[in-house]
Write a protein that holds these residues in place. Structure first.
Motif, PDB file in Angstrom:
ATOM      1  N   VAL A  74       0.750  -1.146   0.111  1.00 25.69           N
ATOM      2  CA  VAL A  74      -0.032   0.152   0.117  1.00 25.69           C
ATOM      3  C   VAL A  74       0.260   0.989  -0.448  1.00 25.69           C
ATOM      4  O   VAL A  74       1.110   1.822   1.140  1.00 25.69           O
ATOM      5  N   GLY A  75       1.098   1.930  -0.934  1.00 29.22           N
ATOM      6  CA  GLY A  75       2.565   2.406  -1.310  1.00 29.22           C
ATOM      7  C   GLY A  75       3.901   2.773  -1.079  1.00 29.22           C
ATOM      8  O   GLY A  75       4.296   0.970  -1.824  1.00 29.22           O
ATOM      9  N   LEU A 148       8.652   1.082   4.288  1.00 29.21           N
ATOM     10  CA  LEU A 148       9.820   0.844   3.735  1.00 29.21           C
ATOM     11  C   LEU A 148      10.154   1.794   3.072  1.00 29.21           C
ATOM     12  O   LEU A 148       9.930   2.866   3.064  1.00 29.21           O
ATOM     13  N   PRO A 149      11.776   2.199   3.059  1.00 36.86           N
ATOM     14  CA  PRO A 149      12.397   3.203   2.675  1.00 36.86           C
ATOM     15  C   PRO A 149      11.899   3.120   0.972  1.00 36.86           C
ATOM     16  O   PRO A 149      11.822   2.554   0.414  1.00 36.86           O
ATOM     17  N   LYS A 150      12.201   4.755   0.469  1.00 41.28           N
ATOM     18  CA  LYS A 150      11.463   5.584  -0.225  1.00 41.28           C
ATOM     19  C   LYS A 150      11.669   4.706  -1.694  1.00 41.28           C
ATOM     20  O   LYS A 150      13.249   3.857  -1.373  1.00 41.28           O
ATOM     21  N   GLY A 151      11.541   3.756  -2.441  1.00 38.64           N
ATOM     22  CA  GLY A 151      12.266   3.772  -3.770  1.00 38.64           C
ATOM     23  C   GLY A 151      12.808   2.143  -3.711  1.00 38.64           C
ATOM     24  O   GLY A 151      13.163   1.473  -4.381  1.00 38.64           O
ATOM     25  N   THR A 175       7.122  -4.126  -7.197  1.00 35.93           N
ATOM     26  CA  THR A 175       5.972  -3.739  -7.711  1.00 35.93           C
ATOM     27  C   THR A 175       6.721  -2.489  -8.579  1.00 35.93           C
ATOM     28  O   THR A 175       6.012  -2.695 -10.206  1.00 35.93           O
ATOM     29  N   GLY A 176       7.695  -2.845  -9.196  1.00 35.28           N
ATOM     30  CA  GLY A 176       8.304  -1.874  -9.894  1.00 35.28           C
ATOM     31  C   GLY A 176       9.804  -3.195 -11.156  1.00 35.28           C
ATOM     32  O   GLY A 176       9.268  -3.709 -11.966  1.00 35.28           O
TER      33      GLY A 176
END
Length: 176
Positions: A74-75, A148-151, A175-176
Motif C-alpha cells: 500500500v504505497g 519501506l524506505p523510499k524506492g 512493484t517495479g
C-alpha cells in the motif's frame, strides 16, 4: 545352597528352614509394603497429581501464527493481517535485548510483541512492531505494517514473535 532330607522325609535347607518358605514370605512382605506405600502416596493430592501427570500424555504449550491476509503493498508500506493464538498457557518472554535496542515495545502482562521484517534477497529493509494481548486458545487478529524506505521493494515479510522462535513468512510481488 545345600539341601538335606529331614527325618519326616521333607526336603529343607541346611539352615533348618523347611520347604524354603523364608524367601517366599520375604517377597510377599515386600510386595505388601510396596502396595501399601503406593496406596498411601495415592491418597496424598500432590503425589496423585504428579503420578497422574507422569502416566498421562500432556500437551505442550505452543503458539499458532498464520497470515489471514497475505502481505501486500500500500504505497511505500507493506501490510498484512496475522492471526495469533497461544495454546497451553504459553507466557511471553518479551523481546530480547537486541530486539529492545532495535525499538521493540515492552509488553505488559499476558502481552506478546510481534515483529514484522520486510526484506529483499534475505537482507532486512525495514521493521515494524505490534503488541497483542494473549488469551489462551483464542485467536487475535493483528495488523502488521512496515514502512519501506523510499524506492525500495521487498520480496518477503517475516512475522515473528519477539523473544521466541515462532515465525511465518509471506512472499510479495515486486512493484517495479
Amino acid at each position: 545352597m545345600r539341601t538335606e532330607t529331614t527325618r519326616e522325609g521333607q526336603r529343607g535347607s541346611a539352615d533348618g528352614t523347611v520347604g524354603g518358605r523364608g524367601p517366599v514370605i520375604r517377597r510377599v512382605l515386600v510386595a505388601v509394603a510396596v502396595v501399601a506405600a503406593v496406596v498411601v502416596a495415592w491418597s496424598t493430592p500432590a503425589v496423585r497429581t504428579e503420578l497422574t501427570k507422569s502416566f498421562t500424555r500432556q500437551d505442550r504449550p505452543y503458539l499458532e501464527l498464520y497470515f489471514i491476509e497475505l502481505p501486500s503493498y500500500v504505497g511505500d508500506r507493506v501490510k498484512a493481517q496475522v492471526a495469533f493464538t497461544p495454546h497451553g498457557g504459553v507466557r511471553s518472554t518479551g523481546p530480547s535485548a537486541k530486539e529492545r535496542a532495535a525499538g521493540a515495545p515492552r509488553p505488559g502482562t499476558d502481552t506478546f510483541v510481534l515483529k514484522a521484517e520486510a526484506d529483499r534477497d534475505g537482507e532486512p529493509l525495514a521493521t515494524g512492531w505490534a503488541t497483542v494481548r494473549a488469551v489462551d486458545g483464542k485467536a487475535s487478529v493483528v495488523n502488521m505494517d512496515v514502512d519501506l524506505p523510499k524506492g525500495e521493494d521487498a520480496d518477503a515479510l517475516r512475522v515473528s514473535v519477539a523473544g521466541r522462535s515462532e515465525y511465518v513468512v509471506g512472499h510479495l510481488e515486486t512493484t517495479g
